[in-house]
Design a protein around this motif. Structure first.
Motif, PDB file in Angstrom:
ATOM      1  N   LEU A  85      -7.563  -1.380  -4.535  1.00  0.00           N
ATOM      2  CA  LEU A  85      -6.046  -0.804  -5.147  1.00  0.00           C
ATOM      3  C   LEU A  85      -5.866   0.261  -4.314  1.00  0.00           C
ATOM      4  CD1 LEU A  85      -5.974  -1.815  -8.635  1.00  0.00           C
ATOM      5  CD2 LEU A  85      -4.752  -2.771  -7.261  1.00  0.00           C
ATOM      6  N   LEU A  86      -6.724   1.305  -4.325  1.00  0.00           N
ATOM      7  CA  LEU A  86      -6.435   2.697  -3.590  1.00  0.00           C
ATOM      8  C   LEU A  86      -6.187   2.517  -2.280  1.00  0.00           C
ATOM      9  CD1 LEU A  86      -6.807   5.719  -3.533  1.00  0.00           C
ATOM     10  CD2 LEU A  86      -9.168   5.424  -3.008  1.00  0.00           C
ATOM     11  N   LEU A  87      -6.850   1.589  -1.457  1.00  0.00           N
ATOM     12  CA  LEU A  87      -6.714   1.146   0.002  1.00  0.00           C
ATOM     13  C   LEU A  87      -5.480   0.712   0.263  1.00  0.00           C
ATOM     14  CD1 LEU A  87     -10.063  -0.375   1.467  1.00  0.00           C
ATOM     15  CD2 LEU A  87      -8.918   2.125   2.119  1.00  0.00           C
ATOM     16  N   SER A  88      -4.959  -0.321  -0.695  1.00  0.00           N
ATOM     17  CA  SER A  88      -3.524  -1.089  -0.888  1.00  0.00           C
ATOM     18  C   SER A  88      -2.789   0.053  -1.002  1.00  0.00           C
ATOM     19  CB  SER A  88      -3.429  -2.207  -1.576  1.00  0.00           C
ATOM     20  OG  SER A  88      -4.568  -3.095  -1.421  1.00  0.00           O
ATOM     21  N   ALA A  89      -2.583   0.802  -1.891  1.00  0.00           N
ATOM     22  CA  ALA A  89      -1.785   1.905  -2.234  1.00  0.00           C
ATOM     23  C   ALA A  89      -1.505   2.920  -1.074  1.00  0.00           C
ATOM     24  CB  ALA A  89      -2.160   2.599  -3.585  1.00  0.00           C
ATOM     25  N   VAL A  90      -2.456   3.320  -0.633  1.00  0.00           N
ATOM     26  CA  VAL A  90      -2.349   4.224   0.528  1.00  0.00           C
ATOM     27  C   VAL A  90      -1.670   3.446   1.745  1.00  0.00           C
ATOM     28  CG1 VAL A  90      -3.923   5.596   2.274  1.00  0.00           C
ATOM     29  CG2 VAL A  90      -4.304   5.600  -0.056  1.00  0.00           C
ATOM     30  N   PHE A  91      -2.164   2.114   1.980  1.00  0.00           N
ATOM     31  CA  PHE A  91      -1.621   1.494   3.221  1.00  0.00           C
ATOM     32  C   PHE A  91      -0.149   1.304   2.892  1.00  0.00           C
ATOM     33  CE2 PHE A  91      -4.124  -0.983   6.648  1.00  0.00           C
ATOM     34  CZ  PHE A  91      -3.090  -0.621   7.458  1.00  0.00           C
ATOM     35  N   SER A  92       0.070   0.833   1.806  1.00  0.00           N
ATOM     36  CA  SER A  92       1.588   0.614   1.321  1.00  0.00           C
ATOM     37  C   SER A  92       2.530   2.028   1.434  1.00  0.00           C
ATOM     38  CB  SER A  92       1.885   0.313  -0.306  1.00  0.00           C
ATOM     39  OG  SER A  92       0.912  -1.102  -0.495  1.00  0.00           O
ATOM     40  N   LEU A 142       2.904   2.320   5.535  1.00  0.00           N
ATOM     41  CA  LEU A 142       3.808   1.258   6.011  1.00  0.00           C
ATOM     42  C   LEU A 142       5.463   1.320   5.723  1.00  0.00           C
ATOM     43  CD1 LEU A 142       1.703  -1.947   6.028  1.00  0.00           C
ATOM     44  CD2 LEU A 142       2.075  -0.315   7.799  1.00  0.00           C
ATOM     45  N   ILE A 143       5.250   1.737   4.231  1.00  0.00           N
ATOM     46  CA  ILE A 143       6.885   2.137   3.781  1.00  0.00           C
ATOM     47  C   ILE A 143       7.473   3.174   4.694  1.00  0.00           C
ATOM     48  CG2 ILE A 143       8.319   2.952   1.984  1.00  0.00           C
ATOM     49  CD1 ILE A 143       6.119   1.689   0.056  1.00  0.00           C
ATOM     50  N   PHE A 144       6.816   4.278   4.957  1.00  0.00           N
ATOM     51  CA  PHE A 144       7.361   5.227   5.724  1.00  0.00           C
ATOM     52  C   PHE A 144       7.589   4.601   7.585  1.00  0.00           C
ATOM     53  CE2 PHE A 144       6.622   7.863   2.129  1.00  0.00           C
ATOM     54  CZ  PHE A 144       7.546   8.563   2.045  1.00  0.00           C
ATOM     55  N   VAL A 145       6.642   4.069   7.513  1.00  0.00           N
ATOM     56  CA  VAL A 145       6.766   3.381   9.064  1.00  0.00           C
ATOM     57  C   VAL A 145       8.077   2.555   9.116  1.00  0.00           C
ATOM     58  CG1 VAL A 145       5.984   1.713  10.957  1.00  0.00           C
ATOM     59  CG2 VAL A 145       4.143   3.733   9.695  1.00  0.00           C
ATOM     60  N   LEU A 155      11.327   2.815  11.378  1.00  0.00           N
ATOM     61  CA  LEU A 155      11.817   1.766  12.250  1.00  0.00           C
ATOM     62  C   LEU A 155      13.385   1.131  11.914  1.00  0.00           C
ATOM     63  CD1 LEU A 155       8.486  -0.524  12.429  1.00  0.00           C
ATOM     64  CD2 LEU A 155       9.622   1.024  14.197  1.00  0.00           C
ATOM     65  N   THR A 156      13.536   1.025  10.696  1.00  0.00           N
ATOM     66  CA  THR A 156      15.167   0.708  10.332  1.00  0.00           C
ATOM     67  C   THR A 156      15.910   1.668  10.614  1.00  0.00           C
ATOM     68  OG1 THR A 156      14.739   1.275   7.888  1.00  0.00           O
ATOM     69  CG2 THR A 156      14.196  -1.002   8.449  1.00  0.00           C
ATOM     70  N   CYS A 167      -5.941  -5.773   2.612  1.00  0.00           N
ATOM     71  CA  CYS A 167      -5.090  -4.604   1.944  1.00  0.00           C
ATOM     72  C   CYS A 167      -3.843  -4.300   2.601  1.00  0.00           C
ATOM     73  CB  CYS A 167      -5.969  -3.326   1.963  1.00  0.00           C
ATOM     74  SG  CYS A 167      -7.366  -3.268   0.943  1.00  0.00           S
ATOM     75  N   MET A 168      -3.947  -4.391   4.299  1.00  0.00           N
ATOM     76  CA  MET A 168      -2.674  -4.401   5.068  1.00  0.00           C
ATOM     77  C   MET A 168      -1.394  -5.435   4.565  1.00  0.00           C
ATOM     78  SD  MET A 168      -2.000  -5.002   8.963  1.00  0.00           S
ATOM     79  CE  MET A 168      -1.776  -6.537   8.583  1.00  0.00           C
ATOM     80  N   LEU A 169      -2.086  -6.850   4.482  1.00  0.00           N
ATOM     81  CA  LEU A 169      -1.117  -7.732   4.253  1.00  0.00           C
ATOM     82  C   LEU A 169      -0.342  -7.476   2.729  1.00  0.00           C
ATOM     83  CD1 LEU A 169      -3.008 -10.835   4.961  1.00  0.00           C
ATOM     84  CD2 LEU A 169      -1.469  -9.826   6.300  1.00  0.00           C
ATOM     85  N   ILE A 170      -1.312  -6.982   1.723  1.00  0.00           N
ATOM     86  CA  ILE A 170      -0.587  -6.691   0.504  1.00  0.00           C
ATOM     87  C   ILE A 170       0.494  -5.633   0.816  1.00  0.00           C
ATOM     88  CG2 ILE A 170      -1.191  -5.664  -1.773  1.00  0.00           C
ATOM     89  CD1 ILE A 170      -4.003  -6.827  -1.606  1.00  0.00           C
ATOM     90  N   ALA A 171       0.042  -4.576   1.495  1.00  0.00           N
ATOM     91  CA  ALA A 171       0.682  -3.438   1.893  1.00  0.00           C
ATOM     92  C   ALA A 171       1.886  -3.675   2.620  1.00  0.00           C
ATOM     93  CB  ALA A 171       0.106  -2.279   2.485  1.00  0.00           C
ATOM     94  N   LEU A 172       1.793  -4.805   3.463  1.00  0.00           N
ATOM     95  CA  LEU A 172       3.182  -5.353   4.166  1.00  0.00           C
ATOM     96  C   LEU A 172       4.195  -5.928   3.382  1.00  0.00           C
ATOM     97  CD1 LEU A 172       4.112  -5.580   7.143  1.00  0.00           C
ATOM     98  CD2 LEU A 172       3.028  -7.879   7.290  1.00  0.00           C
ATOM     99  N   ALA A 173       3.525  -6.612   2.222  1.00  0.00           N
ATOM    100  CA  ALA A 173       4.447  -7.269   1.272  1.00  0.00           C
ATOM    101  C   ALA A 173       5.482  -6.372   0.487  1.00  0.00           C
ATOM    102  CB  ALA A 173       3.802  -7.999   0.617  1.00  0.00           C
ATOM    103  N   VAL A 174       4.514  -5.090   0.106  1.00  0.00           N
ATOM    104  CA  VAL A 174       5.025  -4.233  -0.799  1.00  0.00           C
ATOM    105  C   VAL A 174       6.131  -3.380   0.351  1.00  0.00           C
ATOM    106  CG1 VAL A 174       4.673  -1.677  -1.839  1.00  0.00           C
ATOM    107  CG2 VAL A 174       3.077  -3.739  -2.315  1.00  0.00           C
ATOM    108  N   ALA A 175       5.879  -3.115   1.338  1.00  0.00           N
ATOM    109  CA  ALA A 175       6.895  -2.237   2.094  1.00  0.00           C
ATOM    110  C   ALA A 175       8.031  -3.233   2.452  1.00  0.00           C
ATOM    111  CB  ALA A 175       5.881  -2.051   3.610  1.00  0.00           C
ATOM    112  N   SER A 176       7.767  -4.540   2.834  1.00  0.00           N
ATOM    113  CA  SER A 176       9.015  -5.441   3.119  1.00  0.00           C
ATOM    114  C   SER A 176      10.076  -5.320   2.042  1.00  0.00           C
ATOM    115  CB  SER A 176       8.335  -6.665   3.349  1.00  0.00           C
ATOM    116  OG  SER A 176       8.051  -6.744   4.496  1.00  0.00           O
ATOM    117  N   VAL A 177       9.593  -5.118   0.557  1.00  0.00           N
ATOM    118  CA  VAL A 177      10.429  -5.152  -0.720  1.00  0.00           C
ATOM    119  C   VAL A 177      11.028  -3.769  -0.647  1.00  0.00           C
ATOM    120  CG1 VAL A 177      10.634  -5.553  -3.005  1.00  0.00           C
ATOM    121  CG2 VAL A 177       9.174  -6.976  -1.429  1.00  0.00           C
ATOM    122  N   SER A 178      10.479  -2.571  -0.524  1.00  0.00           N
ATOM    123  CA  SER A 178      10.839  -1.397  -0.986  1.00  0.00           C
ATOM    124  C   SER A 178      11.093  -0.360   0.532  1.00  0.00           C
ATOM    125  CB  SER A 178       9.752  -0.469  -1.739  1.00  0.00           C
ATOM    126  OG  SER A 178       8.421  -0.585  -0.796  1.00  0.00           O
TER     127      SER A 178
END
Length: 512
Positions: free
Chosen positions: A19-26, A29-32, A36-37, A391-402
């Motif tokens: 969860l820690l790695l996923s949260a940090v990665f999220s 990726l959210i700010f990246v 980009l957008t 963890c990156m795949l989980i973060a990618l899904a979170v970033a795509s939404v938020s």
């Protein structure tokens, strides 16, 4: 493929670490994705700015050349002879040739003249001016204070006794009134009837101001007569095609002279304005203005247009100020967004590397057992990469939404700051033009100059609105780019962390 199974089992056993790695990665990726957008939206808005605003090129008389021609003919003195200055009108055929060139989005011609009033119509004037004009014309044997124009300066005469006549109306001949400054900026609007267009060429149709129409009880379809600026006995019957209202208040000079009052401006086709000026003006215009499709090709357009005209007599003046004023804040936003992507990506690699290195330190015994059992070091590294990849795949899904929400919040703040700066600069330019442009900022209408073509493409308000309408949204292309950057961050963090794994010795690990 045992390393994949081991990676999944390890993540399941250590849910907190996952969860820690996923949260940090999220967060990374959210700010990246936000960067980009925002950058993509700024680039798109820049392309739209080219289409909506463009740049303006104005064809008019070369004033410097005209002044040189007015210098002393013997060349003994460089003193300018004010009595010999003349302006050469633009040939209509040359203006039309330039209009046929590529990169011309729209164009318009202008020709200005003046006219005097008759018994059919009374111009808008101050009480003092009416009294002065009436008394002056009574002394000269005139009919009344409004007919044919009063004496400029209250009846002052020239040295030879000839009166300096003041026209009552300013006649502005255009090709398309909707493109003319004031109407394009929104300070003047048509309230009845229709505006002057190319269909009104070779007609006597005019658009008059509402105050003038109300004072003379004129409506759309009515007719009245005006006099030639050179001969009061020559009259022209004009038809009211439309009525406009304006927020321009004029100037103190407009209170002294009728033709400077915005209410006494008549808009017509440029062909009728030429008719008022006389037969010598047939087939000519005061100036022409061209709005370009692509401002970046403005220099190439000018070179091509100059080959069609006599550059000693005429000149092409360029103006891409509106495009540049819009481009600057968009470029600032795009540059800031690019920096966000770079900084967050670098920070992400550093943060994940530190986390993975801490994880490796905690899992030294596990690594020692695997290496002692003959597991290749590359597979051990791939196990850690698999954990980061999941963890990156989980973060990618979170970033795509938020990511879209964060991008809009950050983007709106940036755009608001840049728009305020742009509007402040644009308003300063508009006020400077208003102050220096005579009544209502209509500089050049009487002198045969370029006229009010500074806003042919769009006004400063439209430019600011274009910036504010920057569309920030997540696309499939940006998600693909985000996934690629996520892989790069994962590879970078594992590559740096693997140095410690390669250096580990199984026997030393198990015996300590």
């Amino acid at each position: 493929m045992d390393f994949i199974r081991r990676a999944l089992l390890s993540m399941k056993a250590k849910k907190g670490r996952t969860l820690l790695l996923s949260a940090v990665f999220s967060a990374i990726l959210i700010f990246v994705l936000a960067g980009l957008t925002i950058r993509s939206a700024a680039l798109t808005a820049t392309e739209n700015a080219k289409k909506s605003v463009g740049a303006t090129v104005t064809l008019s008389t070369n004033r410097e050349s005209s002044i040189r021609r007015a210098e002393s003919s013997d060349g003994s003195s460089e003193r300018f002879d004010p009595g010999s200055f003349s302006v050469t009108p633009v040939n209509l055929e040359d203006a039309e040739k330039i209009a046929a060139l590529d990169n011309v989005k729209s164009y318009s011609f202008i020709s200005s003249s003046s006219a005097g009033a008759t018994d059919d119509i009374i111009p808008i004037s101050s009480e003092d001016e009416t009294t002065d004009s009436a008394s002056t014309e009574t002394a000269e044997g005139g009919t009344n204070g409004f007919g044919g124009g009063g004496m400029m300066g209250g009846g002052e005469q020239t040295g030879d006794g000839a009166a300096m006549m003041q026209s009552d109306f300013q006649v502005t001949g255009v090709m398309d009134l909707s493109m003319y400054s004031g109407f394009s900026e929104g300070t003047s609007t048509i309230v009845e009837g229709e505006a002057i267009s190319s269909a009104d060429e070779d007609t006597n149709n005019v658009v008059i101001e509402q105050t003038l129409a109300d004072a003379n009880e004129l409506s759309v379809g009515d007719t009245f007569t005006i006099t030639s600026p050179d001969d009061e006995d020559t009259t022209y019957e004009v038809t009211v095609k439309g009525i406009f209202e304006t927020s321009e208040s004029g100037s103190s000079m407009g209170m002294m002279f009728n033709f400077l009052n915005p209410s006494n401006t008549l808009y017509s086709s440029y062909t009728f304005a030429n008719t008022l000026k006389g037969d010598d003006s047939e087939g000519t215009i005061d100036s022409a203005s061209y709005s370009l499709t692509d401002p970046e090709k403005m220099e190439a357009f000018v070179e091509e247009a100059e080959a069609l005209i006599d550059t000693d007599t005429f000149s092409l003046q360029t103006n891409d100020q509106m495009y540049q004023s819009m481009l600057q804040p968009l470029n600032n936003v795009a540059s800031f967004a690019r920096n966000i992507v770079i900084l967050v990506a670098v920070a992400g690699v550093i943060i994940l590397t530190l986390i993975v290195m801490m994880t490796i330190r905690e899992r030294r015994y596990e690594i020692g057992v695997l290496l002692s059992m003959g597991e290749a070091r590359a597979k051990v590294i791939m196990q850690f990469f698999t954990e980061i990849f999941v963890c990156m795949l989980i973060a990618l899904a979170v970033a795509s939404v938020s990511g879209n929400v964060v991008g809009n919040v950050v983007g709106e703040q940036l755009i608001q700051q840049q728009t305020e700066s742009s509007q402040t600069a644009a308003n300063g330019n508009d006020n400077a033009q208003m102050a220096g442009g005579g009544p209502g900022g209509q500089q050049g209408n009487m002198g045969g100059g370029p006229g009010n073509f500074g806003s042919l493409g769009a006004s400063s308000q439209e430019a600011a609105a274009q910036i504010e309408d920057m569309d920030i949204k997540v696309t499939a292309e940006q998600i693909a780019m985000l996934a690629g950057m996520g892989l790069m961050i994962s590879f970078g963090s594992i590559l740096l962390s693997s140095i410690g794994i390669i250096r580990l010795q199984p026997r030393k690990i198990l015996t300590t």
